[in-house]
Write a protein that holds these residues in place. Structure first.
Motif, PDB file in Angstrom:
ATOM      1  N   PRO A  13       0.817  -1.231   0.000  1.00 20.39           N
ATOM      2  CA  PRO A  13       0.000   0.000   0.000  1.00 20.39           C
ATOM      3  C   PRO A  13       0.844   1.271   0.000  1.00 20.39           C
ATOM      4  N   LEU A  14       2.006   1.217   0.630  1.00 20.91           N
ATOM      5  CA  LEU A  14       2.866   2.398   0.640  1.00 20.91           C
ATOM      6  C   LEU A  14       3.436   2.667  -0.739  1.00 20.91           C
ATOM      7  N   GLN A  15       3.759   1.600  -1.464  1.00 15.36           N
ATOM      8  CA  GLN A  15       4.319   1.764  -2.799  1.00 15.36           C
ATOM      9  C   GLN A  15       3.253   2.207  -3.793  1.00 15.36           C
ATOM     10  N   LEU A  16       2.023   1.774  -3.591  1.00  8.43           N
ATOM     11  CA  LEU A  16       0.947   2.113  -4.502  1.00  8.43           C
ATOM     12  C   LEU A  16       0.120   3.302  -4.022  1.00  8.43           C
ATOM     13  N   GLY A  17       0.524   3.925  -2.942  1.00 10.52           N
ATOM     14  CA  GLY A  17      -0.236   5.029  -2.380  1.00 10.52           C
ATOM     15  C   GLY A  17      -0.421   6.182  -3.341  1.00 10.52           C
ATOM     16  N   GLY A  18       0.547   6.432  -4.198  1.00  7.19           N
ATOM     17  CA  GLY A  18       0.444   7.513  -5.165  1.00  7.19           C
ATOM     18  C   GLY A  18      -0.613   7.271  -6.218  1.00  7.19           C
ATOM     19  N   LEU A  19      -0.953   6.013  -6.458  1.00  6.17           N
ATOM     20  CA  LEU A  19      -1.952   5.700  -7.474  1.00  6.17           C
ATOM     21  C   LEU A  19      -3.336   6.203  -7.078  1.00  6.17           C
ATOM     22  N   LEU A  20      -3.621   6.185  -5.792  1.00  2.00           N
ATOM     23  CA  LEU A  20      -4.945   6.605  -5.333  1.00  2.00           C
ATOM     24  C   LEU A  20      -5.085   8.120  -5.249  1.00  2.00           C
ATOM     25  N   SER A  21      -3.998   8.830  -5.439  1.00  2.00           N
ATOM     26  CA  SER A  21      -4.084  10.287  -5.397  1.00  2.00           C
ATOM     27  C   SER A  21      -4.534  10.851  -6.736  1.00  2.00           C
ATOM     28  N   PRO A  23      -7.085  10.843 -10.184  1.00  2.00           N
ATOM     29  CA  PRO A  23      -8.501  10.534 -10.435  1.00  2.00           C
ATOM     30  C   PRO A  23      -8.728   9.127 -10.996  1.00  2.00           C
ATOM     31  N   LEU A  24      -7.876   8.673 -11.893  1.00  2.00           N
ATOM     32  CA  LEU A  24      -8.050   7.328 -12.440  1.00  2.00           C
ATOM     33  C   LEU A  24      -7.810   6.262 -11.378  1.00  2.00           C
ATOM     34  N   GLY A  25      -6.881   6.506 -10.489  1.00  6.39           N
ATOM     35  CA  GLY A  25      -6.636   5.568  -9.392  1.00  6.39           C
ATOM     36  C   GLY A  25      -7.820   5.511  -8.447  1.00  6.39           C
ATOM     37  N   GLN A  26      -8.416   6.659  -8.177  1.00  7.27           N
ATOM     38  CA  GLN A  26      -9.601   6.700  -7.322  1.00  7.27           C
ATOM     39  C   GLN A  26     -10.777   6.013  -8.006  1.00  7.27           C
ATOM     40  N   ALA A  27     -10.913   6.225  -9.321  1.00 10.47           N
ATOM     41  CA  ALA A  27     -11.989   5.558 -10.059  1.00 10.47           C
ATOM     42  C   ALA A  27     -11.810   4.050 -10.019  1.00 10.47           C
ATOM     43  N   LEU A  28     -10.571   3.584 -10.159  1.00 14.84           N
ATOM     44  CA  LEU A  28     -10.302   2.148 -10.080  1.00 14.84           C
ATOM     45  C   LEU A  28     -10.647   1.603  -8.700  1.00 14.84           C
ATOM     46  N   ALA A  29     -10.296   2.333  -7.660  1.00 13.64           N
ATOM     47  CA  ALA A  29     -10.604   1.897  -6.299  1.00 13.64           C
ATOM     48  C   ALA A  29     -12.117   1.801  -6.092  1.00 13.64           C
TER      49      ALA A  29
END
Length: 73
Positions: A13-21, A23-29
């Motif tokens: 989660p620490l390595q992928l934390g930037g993905l959720l910041s 919009p596309l990462g949030q949409a995927l989540a």
């Protein structure tokens, strides 16, 4: 060996934390969360349909028995 896997899994989660910041990462989540809810909902509804079917058969059988004058309850 297993402690290394646990520590590596804890770092993901620490390595992928930037993905959720983004919009596309949030949409995927959000899409993944909806998919999990749908899968769990399908399992719950499958169980619920079985329970409703069993209840309908039991009540129908009791109704038929009451038509013939056999009191079960």
């Amino acid at each position: 060996m297993s402690s290394q896997l646990v520590s590596a899994a804890a770092l993901v989660p620490l390595q992928l934390g930037g993905l959720l910041s983004e919009p596309l990462g949030q949409a995927l989540a959000v899409i993944v969360a909806i998919a999990v809810i749908v899968v769990v909902g399908r399992i719950v509804l499958k169980i619920a349909w079985r329970l409703v079917t069993i209840a309908a058969v039991v009540v129908g059988a009791l109704l038929l028995l009451s038509f013939f004058g056999i009191s079960v309850l």
